[in-house]
Design an enzyme around this catalytic site. Structure first.
Site, PDB file in Angstrom:
ATOM      1  N   ASN A 208     -27.776  20.944  25.331  1.00  0.00           N
ATOM      2  CA  ASN A 208     -26.322  20.982  25.233  1.00  0.00           C
ATOM      3  C   ASN A 208     -25.736  20.812  26.625  1.00  0.00           C
ATOM      4  O   ASN A 208     -26.468  20.650  27.599  1.00  0.00           O
ATOM      5  CB  ASN A 208     -25.860  22.288  24.569  1.00  0.00           C
ATOM      6  CG  ASN A 208     -26.360  23.513  25.304  1.00  0.00           C
ATOM      7  OD1 ASN A 208     -26.082  23.705  26.479  1.00  0.00           O
ATOM      8  ND2 ASN A 208     -27.126  24.353  24.617  1.00  0.00           N
ATOM      9  N   ASP A 276     -29.693  26.277  18.658  1.00  0.00           N
ATOM     10  CA  ASP A 276     -29.885  26.939  17.366  1.00  0.00           C
ATOM     11  C   ASP A 276     -31.162  26.489  16.670  1.00  0.00           C
ATOM     12  O   ASP A 276     -31.731  27.235  15.874  1.00  0.00           O
ATOM     13  CB  ASP A 276     -28.697  26.669  16.447  1.00  0.00           C
ATOM     14  CG  ASP A 276     -27.425  27.338  16.945  1.00  0.00           C
ATOM     15  OD1 ASP A 276     -27.521  28.490  17.399  1.00  0.00           O
ATOM     16  OD2 ASP A 276     -26.354  26.705  16.893  1.00  0.00           O
ATOM     17  N   ASP A 304     -32.975  34.287  17.152  1.00  0.00           N
ATOM     18  CA  ASP A 304     -31.644  34.723  17.538  1.00  0.00           C
ATOM     19  C   ASP A 304     -31.796  35.845  18.561  1.00  0.00           C
ATOM     20  O   ASP A 304     -32.020  37.007  18.213  1.00  0.00           O
ATOM     21  CB  ASP A 304     -30.870  35.209  16.306  1.00  0.00           C
ATOM     22  CG  ASP A 304     -29.393  35.438  16.589  1.00  0.00           C
ATOM     23  OD1 ASP A 304     -29.082  35.885  17.710  1.00  0.00           O
ATOM     24  OD2 ASP A 304     -28.571  35.173  15.700  1.00  0.00           O
ATOM     25  N   PHE A 323     -21.825  35.848  24.005  1.00  0.00           N
ATOM     26  CA  PHE A 323     -20.803  34.821  24.229  1.00  0.00           C
ATOM     27  C   PHE A 323     -20.631  34.014  22.953  1.00  0.00           C
ATOM     28  O   PHE A 323     -21.604  33.785  22.217  1.00  0.00           O
ATOM     29  CB  PHE A 323     -21.211  33.903  25.383  1.00  0.00           C
ATOM     30  CG  PHE A 323     -20.775  34.398  26.737  1.00  0.00           C
ATOM     31  CD1 PHE A 323     -19.824  33.720  27.470  1.00  0.00           C
ATOM     32  CD2 PHE A 323     -21.325  35.550  27.264  1.00  0.00           C
ATOM     33  CE1 PHE A 323     -19.414  34.175  28.719  1.00  0.00           C
ATOM     34  CE2 PHE A 323     -20.927  36.024  28.510  1.00  0.00           C
ATOM     35  CZ  PHE A 323     -19.968  35.329  29.231  1.00  0.00           C
TER      36      PHE A 323
END
Length: 397
Positions: A208, A276, A304, A323
């Site tokens: 990302n 993810d 997670d 966040f």
């Protein structure tokens, strides 16, 4: 600066011992007093004369050769300093520390002290990665020992990987941070930062746009308030701050493993933009174009990390902060995320393309707690970090 500060420097036996000479010089330039302890193995790499000349003080090396040892000189030596620094800290010396051995001057000083200890590990990559060393690291962290490094790179033995002793400026910064007094002095804080890279094949990955700038700023602000900061970072474009212990990772699974190794901490801040998903069957060879058409990629969920730590029954940090980078319905989505993940605070921000926040120098956040949502004005990421660090200090007071 380190004026009036007294550093007890233990020099272990490794090729990186030569860096200790430069470390002594730079500490004294900053006004510190350095009392050197040279292990027997360390004297194979640097001489007592060179160490003494740079320190301007006697070099201690033998447990039974201290002045007035009848008056327990090794006890006094271990407690008269403001900070004990071990550089290099070899695998053998770390094992002695973890097991409570005291069979030479260095290990006896470390066992007898009530002074804060900072170590700069240095060893072969296989020694660093060995399960025994990793167990010792976990014990030492739980005992409150501070770490700086090791770094990754080429080694004198010809191998490459983690195990290089941190560079002298990094050690100096960590010493200054350890001696800095502030509202977070004595607090152990974890910060994750940057993106993760999830491999598709040896040359491609999923990532990302996170630069790691906000996480780096937060770690720097916490250290400035006196906290011991463990900084776990993915492959960010912004370099990590000085004066913190840095652990570099690539994937979400590696980040979770590093987090679990670092615990316990009093505060955990998860600023990393963790992917993810990962490719469930990443190829170990470069995927080629073929006449058969586009390759088919199967995805699986990543762990997670925030929910895992927030949901811990034992060992959960007292304050867990997540966040929420959102592109729409920011407050609603972030509030729901806080409840779903079980964390204490959520820092929400709008990262849609028009804001310029993702990868930019500014941020506009909303702090979401059990008391509700608090909007902060748009400001530089360093300012956001300082405001968050001060809020954390207030919460822990």
């Amino acid at each position: 600066m380190l004026g009036s500060k007294h550093i007890l420097l233990i020099i272990g036996g490794g090729i990186a011992a030569y860096k200790a000479l430069d470390l002594i010089r730079r500490l004294r330039e900053r006004g510190a007093t350095v009392t050197p302890v040279l292990s027997r193995a360390g004297s194979e790499f640097v001489t007592p004369l060179s160490v003494s000349a740079l320190a301007g003080r006697k070099v201690f090396s033998d447990l039974f050769d201290l002045t007035a040892e009848s008056e327990m000189g090794h006890i006094e030596l271990s407690r008269s300093a403001d900070l004990i620094v071990v550089a290099p800290a070899t695998a053998d010396l770390m094992a002695k520390m973890a097991q409570g051995q005291a069979n030479d001057l260095a290990s006896t000083l470390l066992l007898a002290t009530d002074t804060p200890v900072l170590i700069a590990p240095a060893m072969n990559v296989r020694m660093w990665q060995h399960p025994a060393t990793q167990r010792n690291i976990e014990v030492l962290r739980k005992d409150g020992i501070g770490f700086v490094g090791p770094n990754e790179g080429d080694m004198a033995c010809g191998e490459h990987g983690p195990g290089r002793m941190a560079e002298v400026p990094e050690i100096i910064a960590s010493i200054e941070a350890a001696l800095r007094e502030g509202p977070l002095t004595g607090r152990r804080v974890l910060v994750t930062s940057g993106p993760t890279h999830e491999p598709i094949d040896p040359v491609r990955y999923i990532a990302n746009r996170s630069s790691g700038a906000q996480g780096t700023a937060i770690a720097r602000a916490l250290a400035a308030l006196g906290a011991e900061v463990i900084f776990i970072t993915g492959p960010a474009t912004v370099p990590p701050p000085e004066g913190v212990s840095v652990i570099r990772v690539e994937t979400a699974k590696e980040m979770l493993a590093a987090v679990e190794t670092t615990l316990p901490v009093e505060v955990a801040i998860f600023a990393a933009a963790v992917a993810d998903w990962h490719v469930s069957s990443a190829s170990d060879q470069k995927i080629k174009k073929t006449k058969a058409g586009l390759p088919r990629l199967e995805f699986a969920e990543n762990p997670d990390i925030l929910a895992t730590v927030a949901g811990m029954v034992t060992g959960r940090p007292g304050l867990v902060i997540g966040f929420a980078a959102e592109t729409d319905d920011v407050i609603e989505n972030a509030t729901a995320k806080r409840a779903r993940k079980g964390c204490d605070w959520i820092i929400a921000n709008d990262v849609s393309h028009a804001t310029g926040i993702m990868g930019g120098s500014e941020n506009a956040v909303t702090l979401i707690t059990a008391a509700g949502a608090e909007d902060w004005p748009r400001m530089g990421k360093d300012q956001v970090a300082r405001q968050l660090a001060e809020r954390i200090a207030k919460a822990l007071a």
